[in-house]
Design an enzyme around this catalytic site. Structure first.
Site, PDB file in Angstrom:
ATOM      1  N   VAL A  70       0.809  -1.218   0.000  1.00 48.48           N
ATOM      2  CA  VAL A  70       0.000   0.000   0.000  1.00 48.48           C
ATOM      3  C   VAL A  70       0.845   1.273   0.000  1.00 48.48           C
ATOM      4  O   VAL A  70       0.298   2.376  -0.055  1.00 48.48           O
ATOM      5  CB  VAL A  70      -0.970   0.037   1.202  1.00 48.48           C
ATOM      6  CG1 VAL A  70      -1.947  -1.114   1.136  1.00 48.48           C
ATOM      7  CG2 VAL A  70      -0.212   0.038   2.529  1.00 48.48           C
ATOM      8  N   LYS A  71       2.175   1.140   0.065  1.00 51.89           N
ATOM      9  CA  LYS A  71       3.030   2.322   0.084  1.00 51.89           C
ATOM     10  C   LYS A  71       3.191   2.914  -1.321  1.00 51.89           C
ATOM     11  O   LYS A  71       2.683   2.384  -2.302  1.00 51.89           O
ATOM     12  CB  LYS A  71       4.390   1.976   0.696  1.00 51.89           C
ATOM     13  CG  LYS A  71       4.321   1.454   2.130  1.00 51.89           C
ATOM     14  CD  LYS A  71       3.648   2.437   3.057  1.00 51.89           C
ATOM     15  CE  LYS A  71       3.877   2.112   4.538  1.00 51.89           C
ATOM     16  NZ  LYS A  71       3.351   0.800   4.967  1.00 51.89           N
ATOM     17  N   THR A  72       3.936   4.014  -1.415  1.00 49.52           N
ATOM     18  CA  THR A  72       4.030   4.755  -2.677  1.00 49.52           C
ATOM     19  C   THR A  72       4.647   3.922  -3.794  1.00 49.52           C
ATOM     20  O   THR A  72       4.225   3.992  -4.943  1.00 49.52           O
ATOM     21  CB  THR A  72       4.822   6.056  -2.467  1.00 49.52           C
ATOM     22  OG1 THR A  72       4.246   6.772  -1.373  1.00 49.52           O
ATOM     23  CG2 THR A  72       4.792   6.923  -3.706  1.00 49.52           C
TER      24      THR A  72
END
Length: 385
Positions: free
Chosen positions: A191-193
């Site tokens: 879910v991170k960049t």
């Protein structure tokens, strides 16, 4: 209509091709893609060194080990964060001292850090670890001065903030450049960049710290110069925190898209601001502190559930029924049973006020503008507006 989760990876055909190419190569781990990913990441953040590791928790643990934190030491962390920020101090025997946060931003501030430093109770300050929550950047320039004046250093917990910028005096900084910190840590959870599945990175401008990080991620092994080719020495215990070439291949492909991902996240955040405006004053986006120019990882809103006559659970379930996922970031860590037993009676009103109102809405690059409208409509319906 597809279900909108609060966050998800954006994996494209060239990412899949990069991983497939790595699978066909000689090295699946400890190969050339590790150093290539580290060089590219250092270039993207402006740091001298980047050290890849297994995940974001490993990155924090390695940072504590590199600083030689241990029993008798203290690490100040905000209560609004994931468990790992505090737990990594405990991993090495140091104490996690909780700082309150601004209830409008969720971030540690100079004032809340100053108050936490008054509760060291004779422990040596080893580090202050502000969290760049949602992608917004804490006031690292002032926090660094306070940490140094108390005998510690700053370690930025930055898994949410890859691509974010900040103003420090007349200078514009990039999260991860370590201009105001000893180290910064990152995560590449889906879910991170950018995503590698699992993965982490530590950036630093300190040559000695970089060398310690590299040694400690590989069992503490050092190969002596001029020794037998099979020889290695272990002067201290390390860990198997390596990041495989397969995942570094994905990281390299994803990192090449950082500018595009960041731009899309900024566009979606601006669209959310417009879509949520009619829901004020019951709903408003979390505030950005002065000087923060975020690439938002989380689209967190603050909701007056009491005034709306709805519990958060009712709102979450009503939105889920409309195909919209949400999440809460975070339960104040000082209220967890383990830490409550260590610090009975500790009250941090800013953290508790943040937790009472926060809700994270879907935000990821593959979302369409129409998805933002859909989220806003689902939230309005869930609140009975």
């Amino acid at each position: 209509m597809p279900f909108l989760s609060y966050g998800r990876q954006t994996i494209e055909e060239d990412d899949i091709a990069a991983v497939a190419e790595a699978l066909r190569d000689e090295f699946l781990t400890t190969g050339p893609r590790v150093e290539a990913f580290e060089r590219a990441f250092a270039g993207a953040t402006g740091a001298r060194h980047a050290v890849a590791c297994a995940n974001g928790t490993a990155a924090l643990h390695l940072a504590m080990l590199a600083l030689e934190a241990g029993p008798g030491d203290a690490v100040v962390v905000p209560s609004i964060t994931f468990l790992a920020t505090a737990n990594c101090a405990r991993f090495v025997g140091a104490e996690a001292i909780f700082a309150d946060v601004d209830p409008q931003t969720g971030l540690m501030t100079p004032d809340t850090l100053a108050e936490a430093l008054e509760r060291l109770e004779g422990r040596r300050l080893k580090a202050v670890a502000p969290v760049h929550l949602r992608g917004d950047v804490a006031d690292v320039a002032v926090l660094e001065l306070l940490a140094k004046s108390a005998g510690g250093v700053l370690v930025e917990d930055a898994p949410h903030a890859l691509g974010s910028r900040y103003a420090a005096g007349n200078r514009i900084g990039q999260v991860g450049d370590c201009a105001c910190s000893a180290m910064a840590t990152f995560s590449f959870h889906p879910v991170k960049t950018i995503a590698t599945g699992e993965g982490g990175m530590v950036t630093t401008n300190d040559d000695r710290l970089a060398e310690r990080l590299r040694t400690l991620r590989t069992h503490g092994m050092v190969r002596p110069a001029g020794g037998d080719p099979w020889r290695y020495d272990m002067a201290e215990v390390g860990f198997n925190y390596r990041l495989p070439d397969i995942l570094c291949a994905l990281g390299l492909s994803q990192l090449a898209k950082l500018e595009r991902f960041a731009a899309r996240r900024r566009e979606l955040a601006a669209h959310y601001a417009r879509a949520l405006a009619p829901l004020a004053p019951l709903v408003r986006p979390a505030a950005s502190p002065e000087g923060s120019d975020p690439v938002l990882h989380l689209m967190t809103v603050l909701i007056d559930f009491e005034a709306a006559g709805r519990s958060r659970r009712q709102v979450v379930e009503a939105m889920r029924d409309r195909g919209v996922g949400t999440q809460v970031h975070y339960i104040p860590v000082h209220t967890q049973p383990y830490y409550r037993d260590r610090f009975p009676g500790l009250r941090l009103p800013g953290a508790e006020a943040w937790y009472a109102r926060c809700l994270s809405l879907p935000l990821y690059p593959a979302m369409a503008d129409e998805d933002v409208e859909r989220v806003g409509q689902a939230l309005a319906a869930a609140l009975g507006l």
